[in-house]
Design an enzyme around this catalytic site. Sequence first.
Site, PDB file in Angstrom:
ATOM      1  N   LYS A  67      84.302   9.314  -3.072  1.00  0.00           N
ATOM      2  CA  LYS A  67      84.304   9.261  -4.536  1.00  0.00           C
ATOM      3  C   LYS A  67      85.235   8.162  -5.072  1.00  0.00           C
ATOM      4  CE  LYS A  67      83.024  14.117  -5.064  1.00  0.00           C
ATOM      5  NZ  LYS A  67      83.299  15.412  -5.713  1.00  0.00           N
ATOM      6  N   ASP A 103      81.776  16.374 -12.165  1.00  0.00           N
ATOM      7  CA  ASP A 103      82.459  17.573 -11.647  1.00  0.00           C
ATOM      8  C   ASP A 103      83.089  18.400 -12.773  1.00  0.00           C
ATOM      9  OD1 ASP A 103      81.807  17.172  -8.989  1.00  0.00           O
ATOM     10  OD2 ASP A 103      83.587  15.973  -8.581  1.00  0.00           O
TER      11      ASP A 103
END
Length: 276
Positions: A67, A103
Amino acid sequence: MTVPTACVIGWPIRHSRSPVIHRYWLRSLGIQGDYVAKAVEPEWIDAFLRDFAGSGLVGGNVTVPYKEAAFAAVAECEAVARALKAVNTLWLEGGKLFGGNTDAHGFLANLDERAPAWSSAGGRAVVLGAGGAARAVVWALAQRGFDIVVVNRTRDRAEALVNVAPRIEVDDWRSLSGRLKDAALLVNTTSLGMTGQPTLAIDLRPLPETAVVNDLVYAPLETGLLAQARARDLVVVDGLGMLLHQAVPGFERWFGDRPTVTAELRDLVAADIEGR
Ligand code: ATR
């Protein structure tokens, strides 16, 4: 003719449930498309991201451990990804690689769905852990106006989260029971309690009876933490919904339709988790 195809990249990638989720939506919405898992070895990740526009893929998800690499590689990114310094969703615009982070959205949407009143009174949230997941959780909780206490085994990592948002404090595990006394929400973002990992040893008795307990761990679905909270009749929210909801914005970008997190999808992914 090849169909529009998105992917999830990670290393390893075998554990990813994203193909099950996106293929379910492609099927149920009758969209001609595909979603594949790609294991990208660490030595190839920079080249893979640099050449993404030429890969033929319409976009993708990024999971552990890439990420941060994806954040560094994108030409443009959304404000939330900048705040989290992490990208979990990629797409192309005008041949350029764009990045977002869903997220925090997934975390909030899961709580909104499973415990609709969870943020109405605000108050204090206790967050266990200080990794990438905690970063997204802390940012999301700040958006809802919570005061936040981060408790982590390694204090330095918790300290690194205080600049993600205002009103974040750090405390030690030994002070946890005092912190739980007036907590409106407890979130576990550590890997403790996950299948194959040590259990999360915590006593939930100090929590007020109005508290909500959320575990980001979803394998198993019912963790020891949630079982203990349920035994106390607290409102409990498992981690599966965050996984499902974080997938929604990416699907919409790549395939055009905003999909729905249905009970059928939940059952499908839960069966997949329990079957492995
Ligand atoms: P993620 O990106 O999923 O959040 P991570 O960055 O590896 O994953 O973070 C894992 C979290 O679980 C960390 O908060 C870690 O604590 P440390 O920062 O002290 O490493 C926590 N964790 C993992 N194993 C642990 C253990 N045995 N005891 C306590 N905390 C643990």
